[in-house]
Write a protein that holds these residues in place. Structure first.
Motif, PDB file in Angstrom:
ATOM      1  N   ASP A  27       0.849  -1.192   0.000  1.00  0.00           N
ATOM      2  CA  ASP A  27       0.000   0.000   0.000  1.00  0.00           C
ATOM      3  C   ASP A  27       0.889   1.248   0.000  1.00  0.00           C
ATOM      4  N   GLY A  29      -0.383   4.361  -0.577  1.00  0.00           N
ATOM      5  CA  GLY A  29      -1.158   5.516  -0.135  1.00  0.00           C
ATOM      6  C   GLY A  29      -1.708   6.327  -1.293  1.00  0.00           C
ATOM      7  N   VAL A  30      -1.937   7.596  -1.007  1.00  0.00           N
ATOM      8  CA  VAL A  30      -2.558   8.499  -1.970  1.00  0.00           C
ATOM      9  C   VAL A  30      -1.530   8.931  -3.010  1.00  0.00           C
ATOM     10  N   ALA A  76      -9.915   5.695  -6.408  1.00  0.00           N
ATOM     11  CA  ALA A  76     -10.467   4.817  -5.381  1.00  0.00           C
ATOM     12  C   ALA A  76      -9.958   5.131  -3.974  1.00  0.00           C
ATOM     13  N   ARG A  77      -8.696   5.409  -3.806  1.00  0.00           N
ATOM     14  CA  ARG A  77      -8.122   5.634  -2.469  1.00  0.00           C
ATOM     15  C   ARG A  77      -7.959   7.117  -2.154  1.00  0.00           C
ATOM     16  N   SER A  79      -7.017   9.334  -4.362  1.00  0.00           N
ATOM     17  CA  SER A  79      -5.965   9.900  -5.200  1.00  0.00           C
ATOM     18  C   SER A  79      -6.530  10.962  -6.119  1.00  0.00           C
TER      19      SER A  79
END
Length: 154
Positions: A27, A29-30, A76-77, A79
């Motif tokens: 993961d 992150g952004v 989705a996250r 971003s």
């Protein structure tokens, strides 16, 4: 926030590519994605009969479809995504985008094509599926035919 310049020419292939990439990475992150869509080229035969405005209209519709399919996945996250439609040499566009957005990772998620060498997106990024040679379909078919004839004679 990590900045990534992502080159795509086929939304379905890019979705598969991103799924494989997400599975192999931890993961991160952004991210800030710079989505660069490379519209398919029209042959010179088509371009004789289609006006410049009609071609640009088609490129715009194609670009909208690509964004429709990829933006939800990239956002989705949480971003951020900056979509761009590629025009001109891709290496020049990459240099311009790196200057505009700062240092960024460049990912080439264009669909490899058999027997066609894709234009490089940056000097240090090899185009996908690049090989030193490709077998034409007729040669592969002839080899299969000879193999089949050899097995039948035994």
């Amino acid at each position: 926030m990590e900045k990534v310049i992502l080159y795509v020419d086929d939304a379905a292939y890019a979705r598969e590519f991103l799924a494989r990439m997400a599975a192999s990475e931890a993961d991160v992150g952004v991210r800030h994605w710079v989505l660069v869509a490379c519209a398919p080229r029209m042959t010179h035969r088509i371009s004789k009969w289609v006006s410049h405005s009609a071609r640009e209209n088609w490129r715009g519709k194609w670009f909208a479809k690509v964004q429709e399919q990829l933006l939800p996945l990239l956002q989705a996250r949480g971003s951020q995504v900056t979509p761009t439609l590629a025009k001109g040499p891709l290496t020049d566009l990459t240099k311009r985008l790196k200057l505009e957005h700062g240092a960024a990772q460049v990912i080439d998620a264009r669909r490899p094509k058999v027997g066609v060498d894709l234009e490089p997106v940056a000097p240090d990024v090899a185009p996908p599926g690049q090989s030193s040679w490709a077998l034409p379909g007729a040669v592969v078919g002839m080899g299969a035919l000879l193999l089949l004839a050899n097995e039948m004679s035994e």
